[in-house]
Design an enzyme around this catalytic site. Structure first.
Site, PDB file in Angstrom:
ATOM      1  N   THR A  96       0.867  -1.165   0.000  1.00  8.85           N
ATOM      2  CA  THR A  96       0.000   0.000   0.000  1.00  8.85           C
ATOM      3  C   THR A  96       0.912   1.226   0.000  1.00  8.85           C
ATOM      4  OG1 THR A  96      -0.149  -0.021   2.424  1.00  8.85           O
ATOM      5  CG2 THR A  96      -1.874  -1.149   1.224  1.00  8.85           C
ATOM      6  N   GLY A  97       1.770   1.335  -1.074  1.00  6.41           N
ATOM      7  CA  GLY A  97       2.570   2.532  -1.275  1.00  6.41           C
ATOM      8  C   GLY A  97       1.582   3.669  -1.293  1.00  6.41           C
ATOM      9  N   THR A  98       1.624   4.566  -0.332  1.00  6.58           N
ATOM     10  CA  THR A  98       0.382   5.228   0.050  1.00  6.58           C
ATOM     11  C   THR A  98       0.608   6.589   0.650  1.00  6.58           C
ATOM     12  OG1 THR A  98      -1.630   4.833   1.331  1.00  6.58           O
ATOM     13  CG2 THR A  98       0.412   4.302   2.378  1.00  6.58           C
ATOM     14  N   THR A  99      -0.479   7.263   0.922  1.00  7.03           N
ATOM     15  CA  THR A  99      -0.476   8.459   1.758  1.00  7.03           C
ATOM     16  C   THR A  99      -1.594   8.305   2.784  1.00  7.03           C
ATOM     17  OG1 THR A  99       0.245   9.803  -0.120  1.00  7.03           O
ATOM     18  CG2 THR A  99      -0.567  10.968   1.825  1.00  7.03           C
ATOM     19  N   ASP A 115      -5.329   7.610   0.621  1.00  8.83           N
ATOM     20  CA  ASP A 115      -5.593   7.361  -0.792  1.00  8.83           C
ATOM     21  C   ASP A 115      -6.046   5.907  -0.928  1.00  8.83           C
ATOM     22  OD1 ASP A 115      -2.976   6.175  -0.335  1.00  8.83           O
ATOM     23  OD2 ASP A 115      -2.832   6.019  -2.498  1.00  8.83           O
TER      24      ASP A 115
END
Length: 219
Positions: free
Chosen positions: A19-22, A37
């Site tokens: 979950t490369g994420t913000t 996101d």
């Protein structure tokens, strides 16, 4: 006989799903806003565009997930199970601090095996709205916090835009703007924005679709 260069058993590799994420959470007087996101990736491939990274730990306690999707969800599931038992034993809802400590302890215990960062946020009768960061087994309460790969693009914005005493609507706008800016710059963040507002009255879920996201310079 195997041909030279032919793939052998075990030679196929799959990329771990991240979950490369913000992710983000903000306190206000009487509650919290948690946002994320929705993009999930495996290597360069986007494997899910609308994954909800806001996972409930108890009735008024949520965590925001980042890192390995499987690892982060495993921590959330273990924490939710322990908190359910905790609530049954005490015959009252667990405190947000107790939930954050459970997540912190799991994260630290399995720090060599799991790759995940969770933000814990919620409301309880003792302290009201609370936000806790649990990076690497650390535990710290903050008025707001951000995490994930997209967070590195928005530290300047959140430091400049945050102000104490914001209303719930101002916190939702602050969170939406910050995550949108991160999604515009971070290739691992994208999709829609999930928002959860937690107060004594309950939990409010919202989804900000792509065509409803705020517009900024250069778009």
């Amino acid at each position: 006989m195997l041909r030279a260069g032919a793939p052998t058993a075990g030679s196929f590799r799959t990329e771990e799903v991240h979950t490369g994420t913000t992710i983000m959470a903000v306190e206000f007087d009487g509650g919290v806003v948690v946002g994320s996101d929705s993009r999930v990736s495996a290597g360069a491939a986007v494997v899910n565009r609308v994954f909800d990274k806001l996972s409930p730990l108890h009735q008024r306690i949520f965590c925001a997930l980042s890192g390995s999707a499987a690892d982060a969800q495993a921590i959330a599931d273990m924490a939710a199970y322990q908190l359910e038992l905790h609530g049954l034993e005490l015959e009252e809802p667990p405190l947000v601090l107790a939930a954050a400590n459970v997540v912190k302890n799991i994260s630290y215990k399995y720090r060599e095996d799991l790759l995940a960062h969770l933000i814990v946020a919620g409301w309880d009768q003792r302290e009201g709205g609370q936000v806790y960061g649990t990076m690497g087994g650390m535990l710290i309460r903050q008025p707001f916090t951000i995490g994930g790969s997209g967070s590195s693009y928005i530290y300047g914005y959140v430091d400049a835009a945050y102000k104490p005493g914001m209303t719930p609507e101002e916190c939702r706008r602050f969170t939406t703007n910050a995550i949108t800016l991160a999604m515009n710059r971070d290739g691992s963040s994208g999709g829609v924005i999930y928002l959860v507002t937690i107060t004594a009255a309950g939990v409010d879920h919202r989804v900000i679709l792509g065509d409803e996201l705020p517009k900024f310079y250069g778009e």
